[in-house]
Scaffold this active site. Sequence first.
Site, PDB file in Angstrom:
ATOM      1  N   HIS A 223      -1.961  -2.554  -6.704  1.00  0.00           N
ATOM      2  CA  HIS A 223      -2.534  -2.199  -5.403  1.00  0.00           C
ATOM      3  C   HIS A 223      -4.063  -2.276  -5.449  1.00  0.00           C
ATOM      4  O   HIS A 223      -4.718  -1.404  -6.016  1.00  0.00           O
ATOM      5  CB  HIS A 223      -2.065  -0.784  -5.010  1.00  0.00           C
ATOM      6  CG  HIS A 223      -2.515  -0.352  -3.663  1.00  0.00           C
ATOM      7  ND1 HIS A 223      -2.777   0.954  -3.343  1.00  0.00           N
ATOM      8  CD2 HIS A 223      -2.755  -1.058  -2.532  1.00  0.00           C
ATOM      9  CE1 HIS A 223      -3.167   1.027  -2.086  1.00  0.00           C
ATOM     10  NE2 HIS A 223      -3.160  -0.175  -1.569  1.00  0.00           N
TER      11      HIS A 223
ATOM     12  N   GLU B  59      -4.663   0.257  -8.473  1.00  0.00           N
ATOM     13  CA  GLU B  59      -3.577   1.170  -8.857  1.00  0.00           C
ATOM     14  C   GLU B  59      -2.468   0.299  -9.420  1.00  0.00           C
ATOM     15  O   GLU B  59      -2.006  -0.626  -8.741  1.00  0.00           O
ATOM     16  CB  GLU B  59      -3.015   1.874  -7.612  1.00  0.00           C
ATOM     17  CG  GLU B  59      -3.630   3.200  -7.291  1.00  0.00           C
ATOM     18  CD  GLU B  59      -2.939   3.865  -6.103  1.00  0.00           C
ATOM     19  OE1 GLU B  59      -2.542   5.023  -6.238  1.00  0.00           O
ATOM     20  OE2 GLU B  59      -2.801   3.244  -5.035  1.00  0.00           O
TER      21      GLU B  59
ATOM     22  N   SER C 106       0.819  -1.214   0.000  1.00  0.00           N
ATOM     23  CA  SER C 106       0.000   0.000   0.000  1.00  0.00           C
ATOM     24  C   SER C 106       0.850   1.260   0.000  1.00  0.00           C
ATOM     25  O   SER C 106       0.332   2.339  -0.222  1.00  0.00           O
ATOM     26  CB  SER C 106      -0.949  -0.003   1.198  1.00  0.00           C
ATOM     27  OG  SER C 106      -0.238  -0.175   2.389  1.00  0.00           O
TER      28      SER C 106
ATOM     29  N   ASN D 294      -3.157   6.364  -1.257  1.00  0.00           N
ATOM     30  CA  ASN D 294      -2.858   6.589   0.155  1.00  0.00           C
ATOM     31  C   ASN D 294      -2.195   7.924   0.436  1.00  0.00           C
ATOM     32  O   ASN D 294      -2.225   8.411   1.561  1.00  0.00           O
ATOM     33  CB  ASN D 294      -2.038   5.428   0.707  1.00  0.00           C
ATOM     34  CG  ASN D 294      -2.930   4.218   0.904  1.00  0.00           C
ATOM     35  OD1 ASN D 294      -4.124   4.367   1.158  1.00  0.00           O
ATOM     36  ND2 ASN D 294      -2.382   3.030   0.753  1.00  0.00           N
TER      37      ASN D 294
HETATM   38  N1  CAA Z   1     -15.982  -8.893   1.219  1.00  0.00           N
HETATM   39  C1  CAA Z   1     -16.784  -9.138   0.171  1.00  0.00           C
HETATM   40  N2  CAA Z   1     -17.934  -8.435  -0.062  1.00  0.00           N
HETATM   41  C2  CAA Z   1     -18.257  -7.475   0.813  1.00  0.00           C
HETATM   42  C3  CAA Z   1     -17.454  -7.168   1.933  1.00  0.00           C
HETATM   43  C4  CAA Z   1     -16.273  -7.932   2.119  1.00  0.00           C
HETATM   44  N3  CAA Z   1     -15.444  -7.717   3.132  1.00  0.00           N
HETATM   45  N4  CAA Z   1     -18.028  -6.151   2.615  1.00  0.00           N
HETATM   46  C5  CAA Z   1     -19.152  -5.828   1.940  1.00  0.00           C
HETATM   47  N5  CAA Z   1     -19.289  -6.616   0.866  1.00  0.00           N
HETATM   48  C6  CAA Z   1     -20.355  -6.570  -0.141  1.00  0.00           C
HETATM   49  C7  CAA Z   1     -21.693  -6.933   0.453  1.00  0.00           C
HETATM   50  O1  CAA Z   1     -21.899  -8.316   0.415  1.00  0.00           O
HETATM   51  C8  CAA Z   1     -22.652  -6.175  -0.452  1.00  0.00           C
HETATM   52  O2  CAA Z   1     -22.791  -6.920  -1.635  1.00  0.00           O
HETATM   53  P1  CAA Z   1     -24.161  -6.874  -2.474  1.00  0.00           P
HETATM   54  O3  CAA Z   1     -24.381  -5.465  -2.897  1.00  0.00           O
HETATM   55  O4  CAA Z   1     -23.869  -7.789  -3.596  1.00  0.00           O
HETATM   56  O5  CAA Z   1     -25.213  -7.362  -1.554  1.00  0.00           O
HETATM   57  C9  CAA Z   1     -21.886  -4.911  -0.821  1.00  0.00           C
HETATM   58  O6  CAA Z   1     -20.501  -5.201  -0.564  1.00  0.00           O
HETATM   59  C10 CAA Z   1     -22.338  -3.733   0.030  1.00  0.00           C
HETATM   60  O7  CAA Z   1     -22.168  -4.091   1.380  1.00  0.00           O
HETATM   61  P2  CAA Z   1     -23.159  -3.634   2.549  1.00  0.00           P
HETATM   62  O8  CAA Z   1     -24.520  -3.402   2.004  1.00  0.00           O
HETATM   63  O9  CAA Z   1     -23.001  -4.599   3.677  1.00  0.00           O
HETATM   64  O10 CAA Z   1     -22.524  -2.311   3.127  1.00  0.00           O
HETATM   65  P3  CAA Z   1     -22.182  -0.948   2.432  1.00  0.00           P
HETATM   66  O11 CAA Z   1     -23.176  -0.575   1.387  1.00  0.00           O
HETATM   67  O12 CAA Z   1     -21.925  -0.031   3.563  1.00  0.00           O
HETATM   68  O13 CAA Z   1     -20.809  -1.216   1.676  1.00  0.00           O
HETATM   69  C11 CAA Z   1     -18.467  -1.067   1.690  1.00  0.00           C
HETATM   70  C12 CAA Z   1     -19.696  -1.688   2.344  1.00  0.00           C
HETATM   71  C13 CAA Z   1     -18.384  -1.522   0.228  1.00  0.00           C
HETATM   72  C14 CAA Z   1     -17.244  -1.579   2.444  1.00  0.00           C
HETATM   73  C15 CAA Z   1     -18.618   0.500   1.742  1.00  0.00           C
HETATM   74  O14 CAA Z   1     -18.843   0.891   3.066  1.00  0.00           O
HETATM   75  C16 CAA Z   1     -17.403   1.216   1.241  1.00  0.00           C
HETATM   76  O15 CAA Z   1     -17.208   1.383   0.045  1.00  0.00           O
HETATM   77  N6  CAA Z   1     -16.531   1.685   2.164  1.00  0.00           N
HETATM   78  C17 CAA Z   1     -15.302   2.358   1.821  1.00  0.00           C
HETATM   79  C18 CAA Z   1     -14.258   1.325   1.493  1.00  0.00           C
HETATM   80  C19 CAA Z   1     -12.949   1.942   1.138  1.00  0.00           C
HETATM   81  O16 CAA Z   1     -12.741   3.137   1.138  1.00  0.00           O
HETATM   82  N7  CAA Z   1     -11.985   1.062   0.826  1.00  0.00           N
HETATM   83  C20 CAA Z   1     -10.657   1.472   0.538  1.00  0.00           C
HETATM   84  C21 CAA Z   1      -9.877   1.364   1.812  1.00  0.00           C
HETATM   85  S1  CAA Z   1      -8.238   1.954   1.586  1.00  0.00           S
HETATM   86  C22 CAA Z   1      -7.431   0.670   0.900  1.00  0.00           C
HETATM   87  O17 CAA Z   1      -7.880  -0.418   0.777  1.00  0.00           O
HETATM   88  C23 CAA Z   1      -6.067   1.007   0.467  1.00  0.00           C
HETATM   89  C24 CAA Z   1      -5.016   0.825   1.465  1.00  0.00           C
HETATM   90  O18 CAA Z   1      -3.902   0.531   1.038  1.00  0.00           O
HETATM   91  C25 CAA Z   1      -5.160   1.100   2.901  1.00  0.00           C
END
Ligand code: CAA
Length: 283
Positions: free
Chosen positions: A140, A152, A119, A190
């Site tokens: 990434h 990325e 990351s 990031n």
């Molecule tokens: N694994 C697989 N599928 C998942 C999951 C997981 N861990 N978490 C949620 N889902 C799926 C659910 O099953 C659901 O699928 P369907 O639409 O097919 O039913 C869908 O995602 C939506 O989930 P929810 O309805 O439970 O919840 P939500 O609408 O709040 O979405 C989320 C959850 C997608 C995580 C959303 O909150 C989100 O986009 N959050 C931001 C995530 C983000 O910013 N990620 C980047 C982090 S930074 C990074 O990764 C880089 C780094 O290097 C640190």
Amino acid sequence: MIQQVTVIGAGQMGSGIAQVAAQAGLQVKLNDLKEEFTAKGLAVIEKNLTRQVTKGRLTEAERDEILGRIVPRTDLTEAASKADLVIEAAVENMEIKTDLFRRLDEICPVHTILATNTSSLPITEIAAATKRPEQVIGMHFMNPVPVMELVEVIRGLATKDEVYQRVEDLAKAMGKTPVEVNDFPGFVSNRILLPMINEAITAVYEGVAEPEAIDKVMKLGMNHPMGPLTLADFIGLDTCLYIMETLHEGFGDSKYRPCPLLRKYVKAGWLGRKSGRGFYVYE
Ligand code: CAA
């Protein structure tokens, strides 16, 4: 043609990458140090795919075929000796990564592309541990991998255009949208996300508002799917601190100084969701 993919690390990121690769029809070897780690990764994948079956998006037979394409292997040589592409998603530690890449360079066929899901660690430095820096690249993925569209794709200093193109094509075949980025601390994602999270933590530290209020402002006011403190807990506060330290050290600029409250939480073992406590408490 990339057909055989080896994923190193069966944790949250590695298992997600293995899942999307197998869903794209690729043969996957999932490697981790112990069988219990690969078994845990496979169980998460199975749970995700079964949810797709319940929702009518996959048949049981399709789920089983996808699972059948993922083979767990704890021995690195067995896991990587026939790979066309290796995607490393092990712990964020430069010594561990350079050691892994040195070994992979010896184990893998000459054509194998070595990618890292780091990351924030420099791709160029990881590549320098091998004798094939032109075939080393950053890939990434975002968490949760099966849901997030972005990959990325980070060019190291020596990455060949042809290698970049093959990885970009593969990311598309995996149903993702690749974005080309050059090798600078934190890349794009990031470098921008973590200072925002660090600023949200500083707002808590200075008593500007409670965590719930800060998250509500960003969710309702900016349409972010999660507030920055919920997201910090989701990413892991140790990872957030590590990335801030990488930005601070890499740019030598005080604007990237990690908030002292973030350091304190990590020292306390409050690492977010995975430890049951961060800015919020998880049951
Ligand atoms: N694994 C697989 N599928 C998942 C999951 C997981 N861990 N978490 C949620 N889902 C799926 C659910 O099953 C659901 O699928 P369907 O639409 O097919 O039913 C869908 O995602 C939506 O989930 P929810 O309805 O439970 O919840 P939500 O609408 O709040 O979405 C989320 C959850 C997608 C995580 C959303 O909150 C989100 O986009 N959050 C931001 C995530 C983000 O910013 N990620 C980047 C982090 S930074 C990074 O990764 C880089 C780094 O290097 C640190």
